[in-house]
Design a protein around this motif. Structure first.
Motif, short mmCIF file in Angstrom:
data_model
loop_
_atom_site.label_atom_id
_atom_site.label_comp_id
_atom_site.label_asym_id
_atom_site.label_seq_id
_atom_site.Cartn_x
_atom_site.Cartn_y
_atom_site.Cartn_z
N TYR A 204 -2.49 4.06 12.44
CA TYR A 204 -1.53 4.18 11.34
C TYR A 204 -0.92 2.85 10.95
O TYR A 204 -0.63 2.61 9.78
N LYS A 205 -0.75 1.93 11.90
CA LYS A 205 -0.12 0.65 11.58
C LYS A 205 -1.01 -0.18 10.65
O LYS A 205 -0.51 -0.84 9.74
N SER A 206 -2.31 -0.16 10.86
CA SER A 206 -3.17 -0.93 9.97
C SER A 206 -3.22 -0.31 8.58
O SER A 206 -3.28 -1.01 7.58
N ALA A 207 -3.16 1.02 8.50
CA ALA A 207 -3.11 1.68 7.19
C ALA A 207 -1.83 1.31 6.45
O ALA A 207 -1.85 1.05 5.24
N LEU A 208 -0.71 1.27 7.17
CA LEU A 208 0.54 0.86 6.54
C LEU A 208 0.51 -0.60 6.12
O LEU A 208 1.03 -0.96 5.06
N SER A 209 -0.11 -1.43 6.94
CA SER A 209 -0.17 -2.86 6.62
C SER A 209 -1.00 -3.11 5.37
O SER A 209 -0.74 -4.06 4.63
N GLU A 210 -2.00 -2.27 5.12
CA GLU A 210 -2.80 -2.42 3.91
C GLU A 210 -1.97 -2.06 2.67
O GLU A 210 -2.11 -2.68 1.63
N LYS A 211 -1.15 -1.05 2.79
CA LYS A 211 -0.38 -0.55 1.65
C LYS A 211 0.94 -1.31 1.45
O LYS A 211 1.34 -1.57 0.33
N TYR A 212 1.62 -1.65 2.57
CA TYR A 212 2.94 -2.26 2.51
C TYR A 212 2.96 -3.59 3.26
O TYR A 212 2.44 -3.69 4.36
N LYS A 213 3.58 -4.58 2.67
CA LYS A 213 3.71 -5.89 3.31
C LYS A 213 4.89 -5.88 4.28
O LYS A 213 5.81 -5.07 4.15
N ASP A 214 4.87 -6.78 5.27
CA ASP A 214 6.00 -6.92 6.19
C ASP A 214 7.26 -7.23 5.38
O ASP A 214 7.21 -8.01 4.43
N GLY A 215 8.35 -6.62 5.76
CA GLY A 215 9.61 -6.81 5.06
C GLY A 215 9.84 -5.83 3.92
O GLY A 215 10.92 -5.77 3.36
N ASP A 216 8.82 -5.05 3.56
CA ASP A 216 8.96 -4.05 2.51
C ASP A 216 9.87 -2.93 3.01
O ASP A 216 9.61 -2.35 4.07
N PRO A 217 10.94 -2.61 2.29
CA PRO A 217 11.86 -1.57 2.74
C PRO A 217 11.18 -0.21 2.93
O PRO A 217 11.56 0.55 3.81
N ALA A 218 10.17 0.08 2.13
CA ALA A 218 9.46 1.36 2.27
C ALA A 218 8.72 1.42 3.60
O ALA A 218 8.71 2.46 4.26
N LYS A 219 8.10 0.32 3.99
CA LYS A 219 7.38 0.28 5.28
C LYS A 219 8.36 0.47 6.43
O LYS A 219 8.09 1.22 7.37
N GLU A 220 9.50 -0.21 6.35
CA GLU A 220 10.51 -0.09 7.38
C GLU A 220 11.02 1.35 7.48
O GLU A 220 11.19 1.90 8.56
N ARG A 221 11.23 1.99 6.33
CA ARG A 221 11.71 3.36 6.31
C ARG A 221 10.68 4.31 6.94
O ARG A 221 11.03 5.19 7.74
N ILE A 222 9.42 4.12 6.61
CA ILE A 222 8.36 4.97 7.16
C ILE A 222 8.27 4.81 8.68
O ILE A 222 8.18 5.79 9.42
N LEU A 223 8.30 3.57 9.15
CA LEU A 223 8.22 3.33 10.60
C LEU A 223 9.45 3.87 11.32
O LEU A 223 9.33 4.43 12.42
N ASN A 224 10.62 3.74 10.71
CA ASN A 224 11.83 4.30 11.32
C ASN A 224 11.76 5.83 11.37
O ASN A 224 12.18 6.44 12.35
N ARG A 225 11.23 6.45 10.33
CA ARG A 225 11.08 7.91 10.34
C ARG A 225 10.14 8.32 11.45
O ARG A 225 10.40 9.27 12.18
N TYR A 226 9.04 7.60 11.61
CA TYR A 226 8.10 7.90 12.68
C TYR A 226 8.76 7.77 14.04
O TYR A 226 8.62 8.64 14.90
#
Length: 58
Positions: free
Chosen positions: A11-33
């Motif tokens: 899942y982390k590589s899939a997120l990295s493809e869609k969202y860059k580090d520092g993107d608030p959406a990526k942070e929100r998704i990882l926090n939800r997980y």
């Protein structure tokens, strides 16, 4: 249109493809997980706080 993400071993590589580090959406998704996986709140006391909705998986 919604975004569906399946959390698996990659899942982390899939997120990295869609969202860059520092993107608030990526942070929100990882926090939800994290919060749903552990059953505990994350980022408590901040505007990013998330609380678990369900029960953690065993």
């Amino acid at each position: 249109m919604g975004l569906t993400i399946t959390f698996g071993t990659d899942y982390k590589s899939a997120l990295s493809e869609k969202y860059k580090d520092g993107d608030p959406a990526k942070e929100r998704i990882l926090n939800r997980y994290r919060t749903e996986s552990t059953g505990q709140s994350v980022e408590t006391g901040t505007t990013k706080q998330q609380n678990p909705v369900g029960e953690p998986c065993n």
